[in-house]
Design a protein around this motif. Structure first.
Motif, PDB file in Angstrom:
ATOM      1  N   GLY A 115       0.786  -1.225   0.000  1.00 21.04           N
ATOM      2  CA  GLY A 115       0.000   0.000   0.000  1.00 21.04           C
ATOM      3  C   GLY A 115       0.816   1.271   0.000  1.00 21.04           C
ATOM      4  O   GLY A 115       0.274   2.352   0.195  1.00 21.04           O
ATOM      5  N   THR A 116       2.127   1.167  -0.217  1.00 17.44           N
ATOM      6  CA  THR A 116       2.979   2.353  -0.254  1.00 17.44           C
ATOM      7  C   THR A 116       3.348   2.678  -1.699  1.00 17.44           C
ATOM      8  O   THR A 116       3.343   1.803  -2.574  1.00 17.44           O
ATOM      9  CB  THR A 116       4.270   2.141   0.562  1.00 17.44           C
ATOM     10  N   ALA A 117       3.700   3.921  -1.938  1.00 15.60           N
ATOM     11  CA  ALA A 117       4.137   4.336  -3.276  1.00 15.60           C
ATOM     12  C   ALA A 117       5.381   3.548  -3.686  1.00 15.60           C
ATOM     13  O   ALA A 117       5.539   3.188  -4.856  1.00 15.60           O
ATOM     14  CB  ALA A 117       4.418   5.833  -3.299  1.00 15.60           C
ATOM     15  N   SER A 118       6.244   3.264  -2.726  1.00 16.69           N
ATOM     16  CA  SER A 118       7.466   2.520  -3.035  1.00 16.69           C
ATOM     17  C   SER A 118       7.146   1.099  -3.476  1.00 16.69           C
ATOM     18  O   SER A 118       7.707   0.608  -4.457  1.00 16.69           O
ATOM     19  CB  SER A 118       8.391   2.489  -1.822  1.00 16.69           C
ATOM     20  N   CYS A 119       6.257   0.428  -2.774  1.00 16.49           N
ATOM     21  CA  CYS A 119       5.880  -0.934  -3.140  1.00 16.49           C
ATOM     22  C   CYS A 119       5.264  -0.944  -4.538  1.00 16.49           C
ATOM     23  O   CYS A 119       5.630  -1.757  -5.387  1.00 16.49           O
ATOM     24  CB  CYS A 119       4.907  -1.510  -2.105  1.00 16.49           C
ATOM     25  N   ASP A 120       4.346  -0.018  -4.779  1.00 15.72           N
ATOM     26  CA  ASP A 120       3.711   0.073  -6.092  1.00 15.72           C
ATOM     27  C   ASP A 120       4.737   0.394  -7.170  1.00 15.72           C
ATOM     28  O   ASP A 120       4.675  -0.143  -8.282  1.00 15.72           O
ATOM     29  CB  ASP A 120       2.608   1.128  -6.084  1.00 15.72           C
ATOM     30  N   GLY A 121       5.698   1.269  -6.845  1.00 16.94           N
ATOM     31  CA  GLY A 121       6.735   1.639  -7.807  1.00 16.94           C
ATOM     32  C   GLY A 121       7.627   0.472  -8.176  1.00 16.94           C
ATOM     33  O   GLY A 121       7.975   0.296  -9.347  1.00 16.94           O
ATOM     34  N   ILE A 122       8.019  -0.329  -7.187  1.00 12.06           N
ATOM     35  CA  ILE A 122       8.859  -1.491  -7.469  1.00 12.06           C
ATOM     36  C   ILE A 122       8.082  -2.508  -8.302  1.00 12.06           C
ATOM     37  O   ILE A 122       8.614  -3.076  -9.254  1.00 12.06           O
ATOM     38  CB  ILE A 122       9.411  -2.119  -6.174  1.00 12.06           C
ATOM     39  N   ARG A 123       6.810  -2.710  -7.976  1.00 15.59           N
ATOM     40  CA  ARG A 123       5.967  -3.622  -8.785  1.00 15.59           C
ATOM     41  C   ARG A 123       5.911  -3.154 -10.240  1.00 15.59           C
ATOM     42  O   ARG A 123       6.033  -3.949 -11.165  1.00 15.59           O
ATOM     43  CB  ARG A 123       4.545  -3.668  -8.242  1.00 15.59           C
ATOM     44  N   GLU A 124       5.698  -1.845 -10.424  1.00 18.52           N
ATOM     45  CA  GLU A 124       5.535  -1.288 -11.763  1.00 18.52           C
ATOM     46  C   GLU A 124       6.843  -1.281 -12.559  1.00 18.52           C
ATOM     47  O   GLU A 124       6.876  -1.691 -13.717  1.00 18.52           O
ATOM     48  CB  GLU A 124       5.009   0.148 -11.656  1.00 18.52           C
ATOM     49  N   SER A 125       7.917  -0.821 -11.930  1.00 16.96           N
ATOM     50  CA  SER A 125       9.181  -0.658 -12.658  1.00 16.96           C
ATOM     51  C   SER A 125      10.023  -1.925 -12.718  1.00 16.96           C
ATOM     52  O   SER A 125      10.812  -2.109 -13.634  1.00 16.96           O
ATOM     53  CB  SER A 125      10.017   0.447 -12.015  1.00 16.96           C
ATOM     54  N   GLY A 126       9.885  -2.769 -11.684  1.00 14.58           N
ATOM     55  CA  GLY A 126      10.690  -3.987 -11.626  1.00 14.58           C
ATOM     56  C   GLY A 126      12.144  -3.746 -11.262  1.00 14.58           C
ATOM     57  O   GLY A 126      13.001  -4.594 -11.511  1.00 14.58           O
ATOM     58  N   VAL A 127      12.427  -2.583 -10.636  1.00 10.14           N
ATOM     59  CA  VAL A 127      13.806  -2.265 -10.249  1.00 10.14           C
ATOM     60  C   VAL A 127      13.831  -1.611  -8.881  1.00 10.14           C
ATOM     61  O   VAL A 127      12.842  -1.011  -8.442  1.00 10.14           O
ATOM     62  CB  VAL A 127      14.503  -1.339 -11.273  1.00 10.14           C
ATOM     63  N   PHE A 128      14.980  -1.728  -8.192  1.00  8.67           N
ATOM     64  CA  PHE A 128      15.189  -1.012  -6.934  1.00  8.67           C
ATOM     65  C   PHE A 128      16.674  -0.852  -6.672  1.00  8.67           C
ATOM     66  O   PHE A 128      17.501  -1.582  -7.219  1.00  8.67           O
ATOM     67  CB  PHE A 128      14.499  -1.704  -5.752  1.00  8.67           C
ATOM     68  N   SER A 129      16.990   0.138  -5.845  1.00  9.66           N
ATOM     69  CA  SER A 129      18.360   0.345  -5.386  1.00  9.66           C
ATOM     70  C   SER A 129      18.378   0.193  -3.879  1.00  9.66           C
ATOM     71  O   SER A 129      17.373   0.447  -3.209  1.00  9.66           O
ATOM     72  CB  SER A 129      18.873   1.735  -5.777  1.00  9.66           C
ATOM     73  N   VAL A 130      19.515  -0.217  -3.349  1.00 10.11           N
ATOM     74  CA  VAL A 130      19.718  -0.289  -1.904  1.00 10.11           C
ATOM     75  C   VAL A 130      20.959   0.530  -1.585  1.00 10.11           C
ATOM     76  O   VAL A 130      22.044   0.259  -2.111  1.00 10.11           O
ATOM     77  CB  VAL A 130      19.875  -1.738  -1.406  1.00 10.11           C
ATOM     78  N   ASN A 131      20.771   1.553  -0.762  1.00 11.78           N
ATOM     79  CA  ASN A 131      21.857   2.413  -0.318  1.00 11.78           C
ATOM     80  C   ASN A 131      22.241   1.989   1.096  1.00 11.78           C
ATOM     81  O   ASN A 131      21.417   2.064   2.011  1.00 11.78           O
ATOM     82  CB  ASN A 131      21.393   3.871  -0.314  1.00 11.78           C
TER      83      ASN A 131
END
Length: 158
Positions: free
Chosen positions: A53-69
């Motif tokens: 339910g977060t913008a980040s979760c939805d964004g990762i679902r949509e884009s299929g990418v993430f970074s970890v700092n």
């Protein structure tokens, strides 16, 4: 089950504290997270847990990418800046500068190190989504010790 024993046992899991980013359409987003672990050496796979339910979760679902700092010990203030939603202005989240590399996900200039992933698997259970990603790029800004929840006196679990 003894609820207190369960809470105490689960709080024994050690956690780092990271700023996780993603590309959301043409925009970027980032949040502080602590559910990060490497799951394979070959290929290099990492799993992260992201609240539903977060913008980040939805964004990762949509884009299929993430970074970890990976944050450095002592960077409590930097971690806390991403506990709540932050607005992007150009290449900054507030006063925190970032850049992008292979996936377009944000990489914080002040992070100790970073890596980027393309999602290979998703597990949707409970109140979080588990994203497994293959590491496609990585970098080190400097050497040092990573920030942990223990250093901050925070606990997760239970």
């Amino acid at each position: 089950m003894d609820e207190q024993a369960k809470k105490t046992a689960l709080r024994g899991i050690t956690y780092g504290l990271y700023v996780i980013g993603t590309k959301v359409g043409d925009d970027v987003n980032a949040f502080t997270g602590n559910w990060v672990t490497q799951t394979s050496f070959t290929p290099p796979l990492v799993a992260i847990g992201v609240k539903k339910g977060t913008a980040s979760c939805d964004g990762i679902r949509e884009s299929g990418v993430f970074s970890v700092n990976v944050l450095e010990t002592g960077q409590k203030d930097l971690a806390f800046q991403f506990f709540k939603p932050v607005s992007r202005v150009g290449n900054k989240f507030g006063d925190v500068e970032f850049y992008t590399a292979t996936t377009g996900s944000p990489i914080l200039k002040d992070a100790l190190s970073w890596f980027e992933c393309r999602v290979t698997d998703t597990v949707d259970r409970g109140d979080h989504v588990l994203f497994v990603g293959e590491v496609v790029d990585a970098g080190v800004h400097r050497t040092g010790d990573p920030l942990t929840l223990r250093e901050l006196g925070l606990f997760y679990g239970g």
